[in-house]
Design a protein around this motif. Structure first.
Motif, PDB file in Angstrom:
ATOM      1  N   TRP A  28      15.402  58.616  31.238  1.00 26.57           N
ATOM      2  CA  TRP A  28      15.817  59.201  32.516  1.00 26.57           C
ATOM      3  C   TRP A  28      17.334  59.330  32.593  1.00 26.57           C
ATOM      4  O   TRP A  28      17.853  60.293  33.152  1.00 26.57           O
ATOM      5  N   MET A  29      18.058  58.398  32.010  1.00 19.25           N
ATOM      6  CA  MET A  29      19.509  58.486  31.984  1.00 19.25           C
ATOM      7  C   MET A  29      19.961  59.699  31.177  1.00 19.25           C
ATOM      8  O   MET A  29      20.859  60.443  31.592  1.00 19.25           O
ATOM      9  N   VAL A  30      19.322  59.908  30.011  1.00 14.81           N
ATOM     10  CA  VAL A  30      19.686  61.050  29.172  1.00 14.81           C
ATOM     11  C   VAL A  30      19.363  62.363  29.873  1.00 14.81           C
ATOM     12  O   VAL A  30      20.182  63.300  29.894  1.00 14.81           O
ATOM     13  N   VAL A  31      18.178  62.451  30.461  1.00 13.08           N
ATOM     14  CA  VAL A  31      17.779  63.679  31.159  1.00 13.08           C
ATOM     15  C   VAL A  31      18.725  63.963  32.319  1.00 13.08           C
ATOM     16  O   VAL A  31      19.149  65.107  32.534  1.00 13.08           O
ATOM     17  N   SER A  32      19.068  62.915  33.083  1.00 11.22           N
ATOM     18  CA  SER A  32      19.972  63.103  34.222  1.00 11.22           C
ATOM     19  C   SER A  32      21.360  63.522  33.762  1.00 11.22           C
ATOM     20  O   SER A  32      22.054  64.284  34.451  1.00 11.22           O
ATOM     21  N   ALA A  33      21.783  63.031  32.588  1.00  9.96           N
ATOM     22  CA  ALA A  33      23.101  63.393  32.072  1.00  9.96           C
ATOM     23  C   ALA A  33      23.182  64.863  31.706  1.00  9.96           C
ATOM     24  O   ALA A  33      24.253  65.479  31.804  1.00  9.96           O
ATOM     25  N   PHE A  34      22.069  65.461  31.298  1.00 12.14           N
ATOM     26  CA  PHE A  34      22.070  66.856  30.871  1.00 12.14           C
ATOM     27  C   PHE A  34      21.678  67.823  31.995  1.00 12.14           C
ATOM     28  O   PHE A  34      21.506  69.010  31.752  1.00 12.14           O
ATOM     29  N   ASP A  39      22.041  70.071  40.230  1.00 10.22           N
ATOM     30  CA  ASP A  39      20.647  69.633  40.111  1.00 10.22           C
ATOM     31  C   ASP A  39      20.535  68.126  39.916  1.00 10.22           C
ATOM     32  O   ASP A  39      19.500  67.633  39.467  1.00 10.22           O
ATOM     33  N   GLN A  40      21.581  67.377  40.241  1.00 13.33           N
ATOM     34  CA  GLN A  40      21.601  65.962  39.870  1.00 13.33           C
ATOM     35  C   GLN A  40      20.534  65.139  40.585  1.00 13.33           C
ATOM     36  O   GLN A  40      20.148  64.059  40.088  1.00 13.33           O
ATOM     37  N   PHE A  41      20.020  65.596  41.701  1.00 18.65           N
ATOM     38  CA  PHE A  41      18.969  64.852  42.402  1.00 18.65           C
ATOM     39  C   PHE A  41      17.590  65.459  42.184  1.00 18.65           C
ATOM     40  O   PHE A  41      16.640  65.123  42.883  1.00 18.65           O
ATOM     41  N   ASP A  42      17.478  66.315  41.194  1.00 16.88           N
ATOM     42  CA  ASP A  42      16.181  66.867  40.803  1.00 16.88           C
ATOM     43  C   ASP A  42      15.366  65.773  40.109  1.00 16.88           C
ATOM     44  O   ASP A  42      15.881  65.048  39.254  1.00 16.88           O
ATOM     45  N   ASN A  43      14.087  65.650  40.457  1.00 19.80           N
ATOM     46  CA  ASN A  43      13.248  64.587  39.914  1.00 19.80           C
ATOM     47  C   ASN A  43      12.287  65.064  38.839  1.00 19.80           C
ATOM     48  O   ASN A  43      11.354  64.343  38.479  1.00 19.80           O
ATOM     49  N   SER A  44      12.507  66.250  38.309  1.00 22.45           N
ATOM     50  CA  SER A  44      11.627  66.745  37.260  1.00 22.45           C
ATOM     51  C   SER A  44      11.863  65.981  35.963  1.00 22.45           C
ATOM     52  O   SER A  44      12.958  65.479  35.704  1.00 22.45           O
ATOM     53  N   ALA A  45      10.834  65.886  35.128  1.00 19.45           N
ATOM     54  CA  ALA A  45      10.918  65.115  33.883  1.00 19.45           C
ATOM     55  C   ALA A  45      11.844  65.769  32.869  1.00 19.45           C
ATOM     56  O   ALA A  45      12.390  65.093  31.996  1.00 19.45           O
ATOM     57  N   VAL A  46      12.014  67.093  32.980  1.00 15.85           N
ATOM     58  CA  VAL A  46      12.880  67.844  32.064  1.00 15.85           C
ATOM     59  C   VAL A  46      13.813  68.704  32.908  1.00 15.85           C
ATOM     60  O   VAL A  46      13.383  69.318  33.894  1.00 15.85           O
ATOM     61  N   PRO A  47      15.104  68.782  32.581  1.00 15.13           N
ATOM     62  CA  PRO A  47      16.027  69.604  33.378  1.00 15.13           C
ATOM     63  C   PRO A  47      15.602  71.066  33.402  1.00 15.13           C
ATOM     64  O   PRO A  47      15.138  71.617  32.392  1.00 15.13           O
ATOM     65  N   ALA A  48      15.747  71.677  34.564  1.00 13.30           N
ATOM     66  CA  ALA A  48      15.427  73.104  34.672  1.00 13.30           C
ATOM     67  C   ALA A  48      16.355  73.916  33.776  1.00 13.30           C
ATOM     68  O   ALA A  48      15.926  74.860  33.110  1.00 13.30           O
ATOM     69  N   ARG A  49      17.613  73.545  33.738  1.00 10.74           N
ATOM     70  CA  ARG A  49      18.592  74.152  32.825  1.00 10.74           C
ATOM     71  C   ARG A  49      19.458  73.042  32.240  1.00 10.74           C
ATOM     72  O   ARG A  49      20.027  72.234  32.966  1.00 10.74           O
TER      73      ARG A  49
END
Length: 276
Positions: A28-34, A39-49
């Protein structure tokens, strides 16, 4: 692995559950970093972009993260070197020399780990303030050294005890002094234990937060963990969640790489002395 197919399946499921539980925060840390900053408060498992803006922001502005990383290297590296120097000689004496109350001394050293580290911060802060050590490297290194030494002495003592004493005797028969036998024979054989102690000490000192936060109030002296906690957003009032996650990845990835590369040595050092 022996046993029925059901037991093997349950074992694999248990391993998988533990792995997911341990790796989920890092993922989750890696996904949030990218994620993009918007979109930093997006809760999706994979970043939209996917975006690397957060990593660029870590070293930009007034964060001072580059200097903080250097401070962490200095503090963790110095703590590790001093721990190995003091811990190796202390452990060798406890493992090889015969003197009264040897076991009591070892027990007392291990007993010091029972005291919560936070309970020692106030007297240390008072002491370092009186001797004008606040905002210095030694104010962070010495307390970390005090916390790391008991574990290192315990690990290295167990490792030295499993080495046959006849090796030193043979070296001294061949003309070596006790010091030369220790340097040329024992230290190379004890390399796995020393290496394991170095890795564990460096990781603990690298991740240390409370001591660095308490002993330093100048920005140019703070370590990476403290710098991450003090990140501010663009306006100074918003939460730079993505930037903090990116900094967390930068700080964590090197440690994970070292552990993965040297995991066999670490396991060998930790299990040394467990079987005779």
């Amino acid at each position: 692995m022996t046993g029925s197919p059901l037991k093997r399946t349950l074992s694999y499921l248990g391993f998988a559950a533990v792995a997911v539980y341990c790796l989920a925060p890092f993922y989750w840390m890696v996904v949030s970093a990218f994620r993009r900053p918007q979109d930093q408060f997006d809760n999706s498992a994979v970043p939209a972009r996917w975006s690397s803006e957060n990593f660029s922001a870590v070293f930009s502005g007034d964060n001072g993260f580059g200097r903080a990383l250097l401070n962490s290297v200095v503090v963790a590296g110095t703590t590790t070197v001093l721990t190995l120097l003091i811990g190796t000689f202390t452990a060798y004496a406890l493992a090889r020399l015969d003197f009264r109350f040897k076991n009591a001394v070892l027990g007392l050293i291990v007993a010091t780990t029972m005291f919560p580290g936070i309970s020692q911060l106030v007297p240390l802060l008072k002491l370092f303030t009186d001797i004008k050590w606040i905002n210095t490297y030694q104010a962070m290194v010495l307390p970390s050294l005090g916390f790391a030494l008991p574990l290192s002495v315990w690990l290295l003592t167990a490792f030295f005890r499993q080495l046959p004493f006849e090796l030193e005797q043979a070296a001294m028969v061949d003309g070596c002094t006790r010091g030369q036998a220790f340097r040329k024979i024992i230290v190379p054989l004890a390399a796995p234990g020393v290496f394991t102690t170095a890795i564990l000490t460096f990781i603990a000192a690298w991740n240390e937060f409370l001591i660095a936060l308490s002993m330093v109030n100048k920005k140019e002296m703070q370590t990476a963990t403290v710098a991450i906690s003090k990140f501010t957003g663009v306006s100074g009032f918003d939460q730079p969640f993505g930037t903090q996650m990116a900094a967390g990845v930068i700080v964590t990835v090197p440690l994970i790489a070292v552990v993965l590369v040297f995991q066999r040595r670490i396991v060998a050092g930790l299990t040394a002395g467990g079987v005779k």
